[in-house]
Structure formats: structure tokens, C-alpha cells
Design a protein around this motif. Sequence first.
Motif, mmCIF file in Angstrom:
data_model
loop_
_atom_site.group_PDB
_atom_site.id
_atom_site.type_symbol
_atom_site.label_atom_id
_atom_site.label_comp_id
_atom_site.label_asym_id
_atom_site.label_seq_id
_atom_site.Cartn_x
_atom_site.Cartn_y
_atom_site.Cartn_z
ATOM 1 N N HIS A 23 0.840 -1.197 0.000
ATOM 2 C CA HIS A 23 0.000 0.000 0.000
ATOM 3 C C HIS A 23 0.879 1.252 0.000
ATOM 4 C CE1 HIS A 23 -3.539 2.458 0.820
ATOM 5 N NE2 HIS A 23 -2.836 3.069 1.747
ATOM 6 N N LYS A 24 1.947 1.201 0.779
ATOM 7 C CA LYS A 24 2.866 2.327 0.859
ATOM 8 C C LYS A 24 3.493 2.588 -0.496
ATOM 9 C CE LYS A 24 7.145 3.791 3.131
ATOM 10 N NZ LYS A 24 8.194 3.387 4.088
ATOM 11 N N HIS A 25 3.957 1.522 -1.175
ATOM 12 C CA HIS A 25 4.579 1.680 -2.474
ATOM 13 C C HIS A 25 3.586 2.191 -3.505
ATOM 14 C CE1 HIS A 25 8.134 0.014 -0.891
ATOM 15 N NE2 HIS A 25 7.792 -1.246 -0.940
ATOM 16 N N GLU A 26 2.395 1.631 -3.477
ATOM 17 C CA GLU A 26 1.404 1.971 -4.487
ATOM 18 C C GLU A 26 0.975 3.425 -4.380
ATOM 19 O OE1 GLU A 26 -2.977 0.517 -6.061
ATOM 20 O OE2 GLU A 26 -1.861 -0.712 -4.637
ATOM 21 N N ASN A 27 0.936 3.952 -3.171
ATOM 22 C CA ASN A 27 0.451 5.304 -2.958
ATOM 23 C C ASN A 27 1.550 6.298 -2.596
ATOM 24 O OD1 ASN A 27 -2.632 4.937 -3.067
ATOM 25 N ND2 ASN A 27 -1.971 3.299 -1.712
ATOM 26 N N GLY A 28 2.807 5.834 -2.566
ATOM 27 C CA GLY A 28 3.909 6.724 -2.229
ATOM 28 C C GLY A 28 4.078 7.832 -3.264
ATOM 29 N N GLU A 29 4.504 8.986 -2.806
ATOM 30 C CA GLU A 29 4.646 10.144 -3.682
ATOM 31 C C GLU A 29 6.041 10.765 -3.552
ATOM 32 O OE1 GLU A 29 2.673 11.336 -5.909
ATOM 33 O OE2 GLU A 29 0.910 10.095 -5.518
ATOM 34 N N PRO A 30 6.567 11.294 -4.648
ATOM 35 C CA PRO A 30 7.832 12.018 -4.565
ATOM 36 C C PRO A 30 7.614 13.370 -3.897
ATOM 37 C CG PRO A 30 6.904 12.249 -6.752
ATOM 38 C CD PRO A 30 6.022 11.279 -6.018
ATOM 39 N N HIS A 31 8.676 13.971 -3.376
ATOM 40 C CA HIS A 31 8.563 15.316 -2.817
ATOM 41 C C HIS A 31 9.238 16.301 -3.773
ATOM 42 C CE1 HIS A 31 12.759 14.896 -1.622
ATOM 43 N NE2 HIS A 31 12.439 13.781 -0.999
ATOM 44 N N ASP A 32 9.224 17.558 -3.429
ATOM 45 C CA ASP A 32 9.687 18.581 -4.368
ATOM 46 C C ASP A 32 11.200 18.576 -4.591
ATOM 47 O OD1 ASP A 32 10.455 19.539 -1.918
ATOM 48 O OD2 ASP A 32 9.328 21.408 -2.034
ATOM 49 N N GLN A 33 11.936 17.756 -3.818
ATOM 50 C CA GLN A 33 13.373 17.654 -3.999
ATOM 51 C C GLN A 33 13.791 16.301 -4.588
ATOM 52 O OE1 GLN A 33 15.471 20.279 -3.456
ATOM 53 N NE2 GLN A 33 13.588 21.417 -3.019
ATOM 54 N N THR A 34 12.815 15.481 -4.950
ATOM 55 C CA THR A 34 13.120 14.154 -5.493
ATOM 56 C C THR A 34 13.731 14.267 -6.886
ATOM 57 O OG1 THR A 34 11.292 13.149 -4.269
ATOM 58 C CG2 THR A 34 12.165 11.899 -6.120
ATOM 59 N N THR A 35 14.781 13.479 -7.134
ATOM 60 C CA THR A 35 15.401 13.451 -8.452
ATOM 61 C C THR A 35 15.288 12.056 -9.063
ATOM 62 O OG1 THR A 35 17.573 12.983 -7.471
ATOM 63 C CG2 THR A 35 17.038 15.290 -7.933
ATOM 64 N N CYS A 36 15.348 12.003 -10.367
ATOM 65 C CA CYS A 36 15.209 10.746 -11.101
ATOM 66 C C CYS A 36 16.344 9.791 -10.760
ATOM 67 C CB CYS A 36 15.196 11.041 -12.599
ATOM 68 S SG CYS A 36 15.089 9.576 -13.649
ATOM 69 N N ALA A 37 16.011 8.546 -10.481
ATOM 70 C CA ALA A 37 17.011 7.543 -10.107
ATOM 71 C C ALA A 37 17.939 7.211 -11.266
ATOM 72 C CB ALA A 37 16.315 6.271 -9.621
ATOM 73 N N PHE A 38 17.546 7.556 -12.489
ATOM 74 C CA PHE A 38 18.385 7.261 -13.656
ATOM 75 C C PHE A 38 19.148 8.492 -14.146
ATOM 76 C CE2 PHE A 38 18.915 6.983 -18.316
ATOM 77 C CZ PHE A 38 19.828 5.935 -18.344
ATOM 78 N N CYS A 39 18.431 9.551 -14.482
ATOM 79 C CA CYS A 39 19.093 10.722 -15.084
ATOM 80 C C CYS A 39 19.379 11.842 -14.104
ATOM 81 C CB CYS A 39 18.261 11.245 -16.257
ATOM 82 S SG CYS A 39 16.724 12.080 -15.765
ATOM 83 N N GLU A 40 18.867 11.722 -12.871
ATOM 84 C CA GLU A 40 19.094 12.688 -11.793
ATOM 85 C C GLU A 40 18.460 14.053 -12.049
ATOM 86 O OE1 GLU A 40 23.262 12.812 -10.940
ATOM 87 O OE2 GLU A 40 23.327 10.734 -10.247
ATOM 88 N N MET A 41 17.529 14.122 -12.995
ATOM 89 C CA MET A 41 16.786 15.355 -13.202
ATOM 90 C C MET A 41 15.624 15.413 -12.203
ATOM 91 S SD MET A 41 18.381 16.874 -15.703
ATOM 92 C CE MET A 41 17.249 18.025 -16.476
ATOM 93 N N LYS A 42 14.989 16.567 -12.115
ATOM 94 C CA LYS A 42 13.883 16.744 -11.183
ATOM 95 C C LYS A 42 12.726 15.803 -11.508
ATOM 96 C CE LYS A 42 10.278 20.062 -9.892
ATOM 97 N NZ LYS A 42 10.243 19.734 -8.460
ATOM 98 N N VAL A 43 12.129 15.232 -10.464
ATOM 99 C CA VAL A 43 10.912 14.436 -10.603
ATOM 100 C C VAL A 43 9.741 15.330 -10.196
ATOM 101 C CG1 VAL A 43 9.593 12.496 -9.680
ATOM 102 C CG2 VAL A 43 12.007 12.203 -10.235
#
Length: 214
Positions: free
Chosen positions: A52-72
Motif C-alpha cells: 500500500h505504501k509503495h502503491e500510494n507513495g509520492e515524490p517530494h519537491d526535492q526528489t530526483t530521477c534515479a536514472f538521469c538525476e533530473m527533477k521528478v
Amino acid sequence: MKKWMYVISAAAALSLAACSGGEKAEEAEKATAKKAQTETAQADQTAKGQEHKHENGEPHDQTTCAFCEMKVYTMDEEMGQFTAKATSEDGKTLFFDDVGCMLNYERKTEKPAKERFVRDFNSLEWIPFEQAKIQKTDVKTPMNYGYAFFKDEASEQEFTKAHTEAKPASVEDIDAIAKERYMKKMNMSDEKMDHDGQDHGHEESEQGEHGHSS
């Protein structure tokens, strides 16, 4: 007579002790079984809670892409409907700014995700990537992959009425484009390394000649 009464009393005591011991053993067995059931139930609840946590988890305003490191982008931001996420086998949740980055992360790490999610374009709710209906569009996405996802036909039709240029696509279509980009990037990196190595060798040669002439 007293002797017989003593024997009978002793036998009764032994019988009572055996009965009592049996009851204690049965109670201990029941307690162990109950404890095991409780632990199993708790483990199931924990697992469901993690899902449930994974399915509904959300990024925050400082989260970056795990691949390209750009803003999420978050769901409240423009282009937030193109954010993707995946869960690893060890329970970690990873976010990506665009769907192609999610696929190329797996390609780079050689670690398939346990679960992959994309957002429904209209409702922004998380939906399993493999179950989503997909449209290739001219709509700008963070890394210009241009794919929009939908939870059902009604959601998809709502989009295609407003975007007549959209065309149906598949997971395989997206992966092919992602792979093409990934291989191009890897080739460019290899070429840059070769070029840097040649420049470095040229510098060493010049330094050597300079040292020899002096």
C-alpha cells in the motif's frame, strides 16, 4: 487394608499428574500454534502495508530521477502526470521523471523491478505500468518520450478526443525507444572517452618532445 489404600492413592496421584502434564502440554502446543498464527497475520499485514505504501507513495519537491538525476515532478506540478516509479526486490521505491528512464534504469543496473507504476493522465492515480493503456502523443513530457497512460478506456477516450494526433502504443514500443536512446548515450560516452584518451596521449607526446629538446 491401609496398604491397599496407599497403593490406590498413589495410582490416583500418578494418574492425576499424568493428566495434568498432558493438559499442560496441550496448552503449550495451543499457545505455540496461536503465536505462530499471530506472527503470520502480522507479517501479512506488514507486507500489505508495504504494498500500500509503495502503491500510494509520492515524490517530494526535492526528489530526483534515479536514472538521469533530473527533477521528478510531483502530482501537483505541471508534467507531474508523466512521473513513473518502481519498487525493487528489497522494498525500495524509486522515482523517475519519465517512463523511459524507469526502463533504462533497469537496463543499466540489470535489476528488474518488482513493481512498476505510471500515472493515469487524467486522475493522476498510480496504475501498474503493464496494465495501463498507452498513447504516443505530441504532448511535451520531461524527457520528451511523449507517452501518456490511462487506467481504462473511458480515461483514454477522454484524452484522444482532445488529442487527435495520439496513437496507441505498447510497453514494447516504449522499451525500444528507451533502449535506442540508452545505446546512443553509451556510444557517445565511449567516443568521448576515446577522444579524451587521444588528447591526453597527444599532450604526453608534446611534453615528451619538449623535455627532449631541452
